[in-house]
Design a protein around this motif. Structure first.
Motif, short mmCIF file in Angstrom:
data_model
loop_
_atom_site.label_atom_id
_atom_site.label_comp_id
_atom_site.label_asym_id
_atom_site.label_seq_id
_atom_site.Cartn_x
_atom_site.Cartn_y
_atom_site.Cartn_z
N ALA A 31 1.11 -1.14 0.07
CA ALA A 31 0.01 -0.03 -0.02
C ALA A 31 0.82 1.39 -0.03
CB ALA A 31 -1.04 0.02 1.05
N THR A 32 0.51 2.07 -0.94
CA THR A 32 1.23 3.45 -0.86
C THR A 32 0.69 4.66 -0.18
OG1 THR A 32 2.12 2.62 -2.93
CG2 THR A 32 2.45 5.11 -2.54
N PRO A 33 1.27 5.36 0.64
CA PRO A 33 0.65 6.44 1.43
C PRO A 33 0.16 7.34 0.27
CG PRO A 33 2.87 6.47 1.75
CD PRO A 33 2.53 5.43 0.93
N PRO A 34 -1.06 8.16 0.47
CA PRO A 34 -1.53 9.10 -0.20
C PRO A 34 -0.58 10.35 -0.43
CG PRO A 34 -3.02 8.63 1.64
CD PRO A 34 -2.06 7.84 1.80
N ILE A 35 -0.43 10.70 -1.72
CA ILE A 35 0.45 11.72 -1.97
C ILE A 35 -0.07 13.04 -1.29
CG2 ILE A 35 1.44 13.23 -4.00
CD1 ILE A 35 1.29 10.57 -5.61
N ALA A 36 0.81 13.72 -0.65
CA ALA A 36 0.40 15.16 -0.11
C ALA A 36 -0.14 15.92 -1.19
CB ALA A 36 1.60 15.73 0.84
N PRO A 37 -1.26 16.76 -0.64
CA PRO A 37 -1.83 17.74 -1.94
C PRO A 37 -1.08 18.88 -2.09
CG PRO A 37 -3.08 17.93 0.33
CD PRO A 37 -2.13 16.60 0.42
N GLY A 38 -0.91 19.37 -3.26
CA GLY A 38 -0.08 20.67 -3.38
C GLY A 38 -1.13 21.88 -3.29
N SER A 39 -0.65 23.00 -3.74
CA SER A 39 -1.51 24.43 -3.39
C SER A 39 -2.17 24.45 -4.72
CB SER A 39 -0.53 25.34 -3.27
OG SER A 39 -0.08 25.40 -1.83
N ALA A 40 -3.43 24.39 -4.80
CA ALA A 40 -4.19 24.52 -5.95
C ALA A 40 -4.65 26.11 -6.10
CB ALA A 40 -5.50 23.75 -6.08
N ALA A 41 -4.42 26.61 -7.34
CA ALA A 41 -4.79 27.68 -7.51
C ALA A 41 -6.24 28.05 -8.10
CB ALA A 41 -3.64 28.43 -8.65
N ALA A 329 -8.32 14.70 -13.70
CA ALA A 329 -9.57 14.50 -13.07
C ALA A 329 -10.55 13.57 -13.72
CB ALA A 329 -10.14 15.98 -13.50
N ARG A 330 -10.29 13.37 -14.88
CA ARG A 330 -11.54 12.28 -15.66
C ARG A 330 -10.82 11.03 -15.05
NH1 ARG A 330 -11.75 11.66 -22.09
NH2 ARG A 330 -9.80 11.20 -21.82
N LEU A 331 -9.40 10.73 -15.07
CA LEU A 331 -9.08 9.48 -14.41
C LEU A 331 -9.48 9.16 -13.08
CD1 LEU A 331 -7.22 7.13 -14.65
CD2 LEU A 331 -5.32 8.30 -13.65
N SER A 332 -9.65 10.29 -12.16
CA SER A 332 -10.08 9.81 -10.99
C SER A 332 -11.62 9.74 -10.73
CB SER A 332 -9.91 11.25 -10.04
OG SER A 332 -10.66 12.27 -10.49
N LEU A 333 -12.29 10.14 -11.91
CA LEU A 333 -13.67 9.48 -12.03
C LEU A 333 -13.71 8.29 -12.39
CD1 LEU A 333 -15.38 12.90 -13.52
CD2 LEU A 333 -15.59 12.24 -11.22
N LEU A 344 -5.30 5.33 -4.95
CA LEU A 344 -5.12 5.34 -6.21
C LEU A 344 -5.85 6.80 -6.66
CD1 LEU A 344 -5.15 1.93 -7.89
CD2 LEU A 344 -3.26 3.24 -7.11
N VAL A 345 -7.02 6.90 -6.23
CA VAL A 345 -7.99 7.84 -6.43
C VAL A 345 -7.19 9.25 -5.73
CG1 VAL A 345 -10.25 9.08 -6.02
CG2 VAL A 345 -10.31 6.62 -6.32
N ASP A 346 -6.86 9.10 -4.63
CA ASP A 346 -6.21 10.33 -4.00
C ASP A 346 -4.93 10.78 -4.79
OD1 ASP A 346 -5.80 12.07 -1.42
OD2 ASP A 346 -3.90 10.97 -1.93
N ALA A 347 -4.06 9.69 -5.27
CA ALA A 347 -2.99 10.15 -6.33
C ALA A 347 -3.33 10.73 -7.42
CB ALA A 347 -2.15 8.70 -6.12
N ALA A 348 -4.23 10.29 -7.98
CA ALA A 348 -4.76 10.93 -9.27
C ALA A 348 -5.06 12.24 -9.12
CB ALA A 348 -6.11 10.35 -9.72
N HIS A 349 -5.88 12.90 -7.94
CA HIS A 349 -6.29 13.91 -7.55
C HIS A 349 -4.84 14.85 -7.48
CE1 HIS A 349 -10.44 14.33 -7.39
NE2 HIS A 349 -10.62 13.05 -6.88
N ALA A 350 -3.99 14.48 -6.77
CA ALA A 350 -2.72 14.99 -6.48
C ALA A 350 -1.83 15.26 -7.75
CB ALA A 350 -1.75 14.02 -5.33
N ALA A 351 -1.95 14.54 -8.74
CA ALA A 351 -1.29 14.55 -9.98
C ALA A 351 -1.98 15.62 -10.75
CB ALA A 351 -1.39 13.14 -10.86
N ALA A 352 -3.14 15.79 -10.69
CA ALA A 352 -4.07 16.88 -11.36
C ALA A 352 -3.57 18.10 -10.65
CB ALA A 352 -5.58 16.94 -11.07
#
Length: 518
Positions: A31-41, A329-333, A344-352
């Motif tokens: 299991a991979t820990p969720p990626i920390a979210p970055g600052s979204a503008a 965003a589409r990948l997370s959906l 995996l869902v969390d990491a997709a949002h972090a990648a966005a």
């Protein structure tokens, strides 16, 4: 970063042994820990037009006069300039009543599309918005020890009393939307809240600037009025205009697709998407300066023509990074629709969020080189396409395991060859993020193989066989690109083709084979 180091990173992430390469293992992926979210503008609420010559009105948002809409700006107020604001809770109680002492301005949403500086004559007329400032703190946190203070004023739309009735020969139309005014002096018949026509203009690379157009009203949404603007842009949708004609997109990372076709947003002058590399040259009109002066971090002794081409090249890179936000965003959906694990869902949002930073950085470089702040126009909304685990696995393999793995190493190569600190810093940060996105793609592939069974395994085996066939064929010899300059940090087509073959052989084939063997 090299193909070997990336292969090792993928092996560790997937729980595969380090030697030989991504060799098979009976150990399930950890299991991979969720990626920390970055600052979204925050996104921009308006774009791309010259405002009319009448003065802005300091009226609270939602109460603007006819034919005006609320614009706003956020920035830092230093302690020595702060004044208590009656009734505002901490930490907003230091924000003064108007924006005259703002510093480090960002996220300007004024209709003329230009980033304001701290000498703009409109700042004293802008009024403090507690609600907007509080929302900024919630969404973006505290930066530099101080929250942003946000201010608003009403900006006049450039109204046209008579819409254009037909297109001139050799022109096309493009939809452009603005916030809905409180009322319109010359209302559209089907939507009286919207003006019947607006004077609008669009910008394209290489100095092709459309004249003002009496754009006709076409539709209204809950918050916007939309118009069809005439344009002399010569290239079809989803292509880029270059010095030698129309160029098809060739994205480096995860692209946004609609029915197999790539989707990107047009480039136009606007604030809100271009991170400042240095103080951008200001201009009262959307026309780029013929030879803008570069900051020391970007100075490469380029001719004015080469500098303009370089700006367009980076604007193309920025457009792909911008489209990748929607792709993730589409990948997370799609992951949620197919019951993927939370990490995996969390990491997709972090990648966005990563791609937002990449787009801002690339638009910043394009703006610095071109002498005018540019960003994306509207991006066509694309519905999700992967409806089964097999479809998701194939799309993830092509656009993630292959494209993003190649992109990570291409960007790393570009950083090493770049001729200025700004290019090297930008590309090094993007390369590390893209390596993480490649890792995510392999984690998603591992999950689809585990959950999808024989159909998914057979589909990926076919995709892998196609890669092996590609490697067995003679290496292509791309034509020399006349605009390529390695000092800009962009890999040439020939170098990219050689890199792709190396990545397919050193990373994609062994790691995918290992996953199929587990």
């Amino acid at each position: 970063m090299t193909s070997t180091s990336l292969r090792v990173r993928l092996a560790i992430a997937l729980g595969l042994p380090l030697a030989p390469g991504c060799g098979p293992s009976t150990t399930p992926p950890p299991a991979t820990p969720p990626i920390a979210p970055g600052s979204a503008a925050p996104g921009s609420a308006a774009s791309g037009s010259a405002a009319s010559g009448s003065a802005a009105t300091a009226t609270p948002a939602g109460a603007c006069p006819a034919d005006q809409v609320p614009g706003h700006v956020c920035g830092v107020v230093t302690i020595e300039h702060s004044e208590p604001t009656a009734g505002a809770p901490p930490p907003l109680d230091h924000c003064p009543a108007n924006a005259a002492v703002l510093d480090d301005l960002e996220e300007t949403h004024v209709l003329d599309g230009w980033r304001m500086d701290n000498t703009d004559p409109r700042l004293p007329a802008m009024k403090f918005s507690q609600a907007m400032s509080a929302a900024y703190v919630v969404n973006n946190g505290v930066r530099e020890g101080m929250p942003r203070c946000c201010y608003t004023l009403c900006e006049p739309l450039a109204i046209s009393t008579t819409p254009r009735t037909k297109l001139a020969a050799g022109t096309a139309e493009y939809e452009d939307c603005v916030p809905t005014p409180s009322s319109a002096s010359h209302p559209a018949a089907s939507a009286p809240q919207c003006p019947a026509a607006l004077k609008r203009r669009l910008f394209y690379p290489y100095g092709a600037v459309d004249p003002l157009d009496d754009a006709r009203f076409v539709r209204a949404t809950d918050t916007e009025c939309c118009y069809m603007v005439a344009t002399t842009h010569r290239c079809p949708p989803n292509t880029f205009e270059t010095a030698t004609g129309c160029e098809s997109p060739n994205p480096g990372g995860r692209p946004l697709r609609d029915g197999g076709e790539l989707v990107v947003a047009a480039v136009r002058p606007r604030a809100g998407w271009a991170d400042e590399v240095h103080a951008l040259p200001r201009s009262p009109s959307p026309s780029p300066s013929p030879s803008p002066s570069l900051s020391p971090s970007l100075s490469l002794s380029l001719s004015p023509a080469a500098q303009t081409r370089a700006s367009a090249a980076w604007a193309r890179e920025a457009a792909f990074e911008h489209a990748s936000v929607a792709a993730f965003a589409r990948l997370s959906l799609e992951l949620m629709a197919l019951g993927a694990p939370a990490d995996l869902v969390d990491a997709a949002h972090a990648a966005a969020r990563d791609e937002i930073r990449h787009a801002r950085a690339c638009y910043g470089l394009a703006s610095e080189l071109g002498g005018v702040a540019v960003g994306p126009g509207p991006l066509p909304v694309v519905a999700s396409s992967a409806t089964t685990l097999e479809e998701l696995a194939v799309a993830c393999f092509r656009d993630g395991c292959v494209n993003e793995t190649v992109a990570a190493l291409a960007v790393a190569d570009g950083a090493r060859a770049a001729g200025s600190p700004a290019f090297r810093a930008t590309l090094s940060a993007i390369a590390d993020d893209e390596a993480g996105h490649a890792e995510l793609s392999y984690r998603i592939l591992a999950w689809t193989l585990a959950d999808g069974g024989a159909p998914v395994r057979a589909a990926i085996a076919r995709e892998l066989a196609a890669v092996v066939t590609e490697l067995a064929a003679p290496a292509p010899v791309p034509a020399t690109h006349p605009d390529h300059d390695p000092r800009l940090g962009l890999v040439s087509p020939a170098a990219h083709a050689a890199l792709r073959r190396r990545v397919l052989a050193d990373v994609v084939v062994p790691c995918t084979s290992a996953l199929l063997a587990t």
